[in-house]
Scaffold this motif. Structure first.
Motif, PDB file in Angstrom:
ATOM      1  N   SER A 190      -3.077  -5.909  -7.594  1.00 29.11           N
ATOM      2  CA  SER A 190      -2.369  -4.638  -7.721  1.00 29.11           C
ATOM      3  C   SER A 190      -0.862  -4.814  -7.639  1.00 29.11           C
ATOM      4  CB  SER A 190      -2.826  -3.682  -6.620  1.00 29.11           C
ATOM      5  OG  SER A 190      -2.092  -2.490  -6.661  1.00 29.11           O
ATOM      6  N   ASN A 191      -0.154  -4.044  -8.453  1.00 33.35           N
ATOM      7  CA  ASN A 191       1.306  -4.011  -8.354  1.00 33.35           C
ATOM      8  C   ASN A 191       1.746  -3.139  -7.193  1.00 33.35           C
ATOM      9  OD1 ASN A 191       1.069  -5.441 -10.668  1.00 33.35           O
ATOM     10  ND2 ASN A 191       2.092  -3.960 -11.986  1.00 33.35           N
ATOM     11  N   LYS A 192       0.970  -2.085  -6.933  1.00 34.39           N
ATOM     12  CA  LYS A 192       1.293  -1.159  -5.848  1.00 34.39           C
ATOM     13  C   LYS A 192       0.354  -1.445  -4.673  1.00 34.39           C
ATOM     14  CE  LYS A 192       0.394   2.471  -8.123  1.00 34.39           C
ATOM     15  NZ  LYS A 192       0.165   3.853  -8.513  1.00 34.39           N
ATOM     16  N   LEU A 193       0.846  -2.072  -3.650  1.00 37.79           N
ATOM     17  CA  LEU A 193       0.050  -2.374  -2.477  1.00 37.79           C
ATOM     18  C   LEU A 193       0.126  -1.214  -1.509  1.00 37.79           C
ATOM     19  CD1 LEU A 193      -1.691  -4.423  -0.994  1.00 37.79           C
ATOM     20  CD2 LEU A 193       0.405  -5.343   0.008  1.00 37.79           C
TER      21      LEU A 193
END
Length: 111
Positions: free
Chosen positions: A91-94
Protein backbone atom coordinates in the motif's frame (compact mmCIF):
# COMPACT_ATOMS: atom_id res chain seq x y z
CA UNK A 1 -22.87 -14.17 25.14
CA UNK A 2 -21.46 -11.49 22.89
CA UNK A 3 -19.55 -13.52 20.32
CA UNK A 4 -19.14 -17.00 18.87
CA UNK A 5 -15.62 -18.19 18.09
CA UNK A 6 -14.83 -21.46 16.34
CA UNK A 7 -11.44 -22.83 15.43
CA UNK A 8 -10.77 -25.74 13.07
CA UNK A 9 -7.46 -27.02 11.78
CA UNK A 10 -7.28 -29.55 8.94
CA UNK A 11 -4.10 -31.57 8.58
CA UNK A 12 -3.63 -31.96 4.81
CA UNK A 13 -0.38 -33.91 5.13
CA UNK A 14 2.44 -34.30 7.63
CA UNK A 15 3.55 -30.66 7.38
CA UNK A 16 0.77 -28.70 5.68
CA UNK A 17 -2.33 -27.54 7.59
CA UNK A 18 -5.30 -25.31 6.84
CA UNK A 19 -6.89 -23.31 9.65
CA UNK A 20 -10.36 -21.75 9.75
CA UNK A 21 -11.33 -19.20 12.41
CA UNK A 22 -14.76 -17.59 12.01
CA UNK A 23 -15.53 -14.99 14.68
CA UNK A 24 -19.18 -13.89 14.87
CA UNK A 25 -20.02 -10.78 16.89
CA UNK A 26 -23.59 -11.15 18.18
CA UNK A 27 -23.98 -7.83 20.00
CA UNK A 28 -22.57 -4.74 18.37
CA UNK A 29 -22.93 -1.20 19.63
CA UNK A 30 -24.38 1.39 17.27
CA UNK A 31 -23.31 5.01 17.05
CA UNK A 32 -20.43 6.58 18.96
CA UNK A 33 -20.98 4.81 22.27
CA UNK A 34 -17.84 4.33 24.30
CA UNK A 35 -17.11 0.70 25.01
CA UNK A 36 -15.97 -2.52 23.44
CA UNK A 37 -17.03 -3.03 19.86
CA UNK A 38 -16.88 -6.54 18.48
CA UNK A 39 -16.27 -7.23 14.81
CA UNK A 40 -17.28 -10.25 12.74
CA UNK A 41 -14.38 -11.70 10.77
CA UNK A 42 -13.29 -14.89 9.05
CA UNK A 43 -9.67 -16.02 8.96
CA UNK A 44 -8.33 -18.74 6.68
CA UNK A 45 -4.73 -19.60 7.38
CA UNK A 46 -2.67 -22.14 5.46
CA UNK A 47 0.40 -23.05 7.47
CA UNK A 48 3.47 -25.22 7.18
CA UNK A 49 4.52 -26.79 10.49
CA UNK A 50 7.60 -28.75 11.52
CA UNK A 51 8.96 -29.30 15.02
CA UNK A 52 11.33 -26.30 14.91
CA UNK A 53 9.95 -24.12 12.09
CA UNK A 54 6.52 -22.89 11.08
CA UNK A 55 5.27 -20.49 8.40
CA UNK A 56 1.71 -19.13 8.27
CA UNK A 57 -0.21 -16.98 5.77
CA UNK A 58 -3.45 -15.75 7.41
CA UNK A 59 -6.08 -14.33 5.04
CA UNK A 60 -8.57 -12.14 6.92
CA UNK A 61 -11.91 -10.70 5.82
CA UNK A 62 -14.10 -8.68 8.20
CA UNK A 63 -17.59 -7.19 8.29
CA UNK A 64 -16.34 -3.82 7.05
CA UNK A 65 -15.27 -5.49 3.80
CA UNK A 66 -11.66 -5.10 4.83
CA UNK A 67 -9.31 -7.71 3.36
CA UNK A 68 -5.87 -8.32 4.88
CA UNK A 69 -3.12 -10.85 4.26
CA UNK A 70 -0.63 -11.44 7.03
CA UNK A 71 2.47 -13.49 7.69
CA UNK A 72 3.69 -15.57 10.60
CA UNK A 73 7.05 -17.18 11.25
CA UNK A 74 7.94 -19.53 14.10
CA UNK A 75 11.55 -20.40 14.87
CA UNK A 76 11.61 -22.76 17.81
CA UNK A 77 9.69 -21.08 20.61
CA UNK A 78 9.86 -17.58 19.07
CA UNK A 79 6.90 -16.50 16.93
CA UNK A 80 6.76 -13.30 14.86
CA UNK A 81 3.69 -12.26 12.93
CA UNK A 82 1.44 -9.59 11.50
CA UNK A 83 -2.17 -9.73 10.34
CA UNK A 84 -1.61 -7.09 7.66
CA UNK A 85 1.99 -7.69 6.56
CA UNK A 86 1.38 -7.83 2.79
CA UNK A 87 -1.04 -4.90 2.92
CA UNK A 88 1.68 -2.81 4.61
CA UNK A 89 4.27 -3.45 1.91
CA UNK A 90 1.81 -3.18 -1.02
CA UNK A 91 0.00 0.00 0.00
CA UNK A 92 1.04 3.57 -0.70
CA UNK A 93 -1.17 4.81 2.13
CA UNK A 94 -0.24 3.08 5.38
CA UNK A 95 -3.15 3.49 7.79
CA UNK A 96 -2.23 0.84 10.31
CA UNK A 97 0.47 -1.67 11.07
CA UNK A 98 0.74 -4.43 13.61
CA UNK A 99 3.41 -6.82 14.77
CA UNK A 100 3.14 -9.63 17.27
CA UNK A 101 6.05 -11.25 19.07
CA UNK A 102 5.34 -14.27 21.22
CA UNK A 103 6.85 -17.39 22.73
CA UNK A 104 5.02 -20.60 21.86
CA UNK A 105 5.40 -23.65 24.05
CA UNK A 106 4.54 -26.90 22.26
CA UNK A 107 4.31 -30.36 23.75
CA UNK A 108 5.14 -32.92 21.07
CA UNK A 109 4.22 -36.57 21.46
CA UNK A 110 4.56 -39.81 19.55
CA UNK A 111 1.62 -42.07 18.78
Amino acid sequence: MQEIVYQADWRINKYLHLGLNPYFALRQKKGNNVGTHYMTSIIISPHFEMAAVGVELPIIYNQFKSFNVGFGLRLGALWLGSTNFFNMIASNKLREANLCIAFKVSIHHKK
